[in-house]
Design an enzyme around this catalytic site. Structure first.
Site, PDB file in Angstrom:
ATOM      1  N   LYS A  84       0.835  -1.189   0.000  1.00 58.31           N
ATOM      2  CA  LYS A  84       0.000   0.000   0.000  1.00 58.31           C
ATOM      3  C   LYS A  84       0.876   1.247   0.000  1.00 58.31           C
ATOM      4  O   LYS A  84       1.887   1.300   0.706  1.00 58.31           O
ATOM      5  CB  LYS A  84      -0.914  -0.025   1.232  1.00 58.31           C
ATOM      6  N   SER A 159      -9.583   2.154   2.079  1.00 59.65           N
ATOM      7  CA  SER A 159      -8.521   2.863   1.401  1.00 59.65           C
ATOM      8  C   SER A 159      -7.484   1.919   0.763  1.00 59.65           C
ATOM      9  O   SER A 159      -6.626   2.374   0.019  1.00 59.65           O
ATOM     10  CB  SER A 159      -7.811   3.787   2.401  1.00 59.65           C
ATOM     11  N   SER A 183     -10.860  -0.214   5.912  1.00 58.60           N
ATOM     12  CA  SER A 183     -10.022  -0.074   4.723  1.00 58.60           C
ATOM     13  C   SER A 183      -9.401  -1.357   4.201  1.00 58.60           C
ATOM     14  O   SER A 183      -8.862  -1.378   3.094  1.00 58.60           O
ATOM     15  CB  SER A 183      -8.916   0.957   4.983  1.00 58.60           C
TER      16      SER A 183
END
Length: 473
Positions: A84, A159, A183
């Site tokens: 990420k 996210s 997320s």
């Protein structure tokens, strides 16, 4: 590349790891196949925003050489992984989805990245995220929006949306992300993959400016529950620098998972005890899926823990964290920090000591009630999301079933209500709507019972095979 190598890219990570370990497949062959697929298909998805093809091939060659030399290897040896873009990667751009960090290149890996590297994973790049991971729709001014592989033009969630989309599209077999208000779970549901929010401290976060906070956690994502368990085995384990780190080693999570649930006590909460509104299309899909648990030998009852106070706890503690993290930044660069972050930080700046003490008192009472609930049940089932994937042009849903929502967090309450309980929560593919949109089922267990959500999720996955339905890219 041939259709055969495309099929290779969509195989479970557990199978690929075994093929590499037995030298039926080389890490270089798999890495080349993934890089080729990213190059051909990611322009349509926009999941992987930074790629280091040369570095990935060099790491894959080193992995093959180590195996040939008989060296000891880790559980993810030779498997391509994407990180990420909020997680620091040494020598590789890490932007946090913000123009303020467009050229930031960290000098060292943060712990989750280092652990995956130590387990033998091959770093291929970084996955897209909303600015500073705020919000469950993946877009930012640096890289644009990530599209759902199952329906171009719809959100991949967030996210960790780039991670979920990359997995669904077959770009990497293993990914990781973080979860404060959903997320890891929300994008897994939108993209028909598996995402685990572990118990806080199960995957230690380091460095972290507020090491005692239990709101945000890091965790694994995969196309199958067993893949997530394999990744968790490499990510979990104690670290003396992290005050909330759990002491259990991670290796046990990779043990074989059961396919029956005889005697398991299941609570089903389709609207979390009347606390959330859910799109009827989601409820209809999951109502049919929940019956599978009875066929697997479980006892299912309609029930839900008392989640009163969870909204206030989550909202207060999140705002406090946003004030600490972003208030100065927002004041210095207001035009380069998105409005929702500025709003959340402003809410935190208004908090008093009494507000925080009230929230922590409610937090403790919530935890005790939930632990008592799991004396009666082994797992709680609930929808992962309240809405289906929505158009990418929309920053966030503003209503559910005609009921207006107050802010950018309201549509994620199926996840945010669970976050402050301290429970591990797994989103597993729960089925599809008649027009082909994925729906996620959230499997929740008592704090520290991470293995249990994996066992229950795996049995459901094997019985339904929803996760094997891949998008046509």
């Amino acid at each position: 590349m041939t259709a055969t190598t495309d099929e290779l890219c969509l195989r479970p990570a557990t199978e690929l790891a075994a093929l590499i370990r037995s030298r039926q497949l080389s890490a270089r062959e798999l890495t080349d196949a993934c890089l080729d697929r990213i190059e051909r298909l990611d322009p349509r998805v926009n999941a992987v925003v930074t790629v280091d093809a040369e570095g990935a091939r060099a790491a894959a060659d080193a992995a093959d050489a180590a195996l040939a030399a008989g060296e000891e290897i880790g559980p993810l040896h030779g498997l391509p992984v994407a990180h990420k873009d909020t997680h620091a990667t040494a020598g590789m751009r890490t932007t946090w989805g913000s123009p303020l960090h467009a050229e930031t290149v960290p000098e060292q890996d943060e712990l989750v990245v280092a652990r995956l590297r130590a387990a033998g994973a091959v770093r291929v790049g970084k996955t897209n995220t909303p600015e500073f991971a705020a919000g469950s729709h993946t877009f930012n001014t640096l890289f644009g929006v990530t599209h759902n592989p199952y329906r171009h033009g719809l959100s991949a969630g967030g996210s960790s949306g780039g991670a979920a989309a990359a997995l669904a599209a077959g770009f990497v077999p293993v990914a990781e992300g973080s979860d404060m208000g959903g997320s890891l779970r929300n994008p897994a549901a939108f993209c028909n993959v598996v995402g685990l929010r572990p118990t806080p401290g199960r995957v230690p976060t380091w460095p972290a400016p507020i090491g005692w906070s239990q709101l945000s956690v890091q965790g694994p994502m995969g196309r199958t529950v067993a893949d997530v368990a394999l990744a968790l085995s490499a990510m979990a384990g104690p670290d003396p620098r992290v005050p909330i780190a759990l002491g259990d080693p991670g290796a046990g999570f990779a043990a074989p998972l059961p396919e029956r649930l005889d005697g398991v006590r299941v609570a089903w909460a389709p609207d979390l005890g009347g606390r959330i509104s859910v799109d009827p299309a989601i409820t209809e899909v999951l109502a049919g899926s929940v019956r599978v648990f009875e066929e697997l030998g479980a006892r299912v009852e309609l029930d839900c823990p008392d989640l009163s106070g969870a909204d206030d706890v989550f909202g207060t503690l999140r705002a406090w964290l946003f004030d600490a993290a972003f208030s100065d930044l927002a004041q210095q660069h207001p035009e380069q920090v998105k409005e929702s972050i500025r709003w959340n930080a402003e809410m935190g700046a208004k908090l008093s000591g009494s507000d925080l003490s009230r929230a922590e008192t409610a937090h403790t009472a919530l935890y005790e009630r939930v632990v008592g609930f799991f004396d009666r049940y082994d797992v709680l089932l609930a929808p992962t999301t309240q809405v289906l994937p929505f158009p990418v042009e929309q920053e966030y849903p503003t209503e559910i079933g005609g009921v207006p929502l107050d802010n950018y967090l309201e549509w994620m309450r199926a996840c945010t209500l669970i976050t402050p309980t301290g429970c591990p929560a797994l989103s597993v593919p729960g089925g599809f709507t008649p027009d082909g949109l994925p729906v996620g089922l959230q499997v929740i267990a008592a704090p520290r019972a991470d293995r249990r959500v994996l066992e229950v999720g795996h049995a459901f996955e094997q019985a339904t095979r929803f996760g094997e339905r891949r998008p046509a890219l």
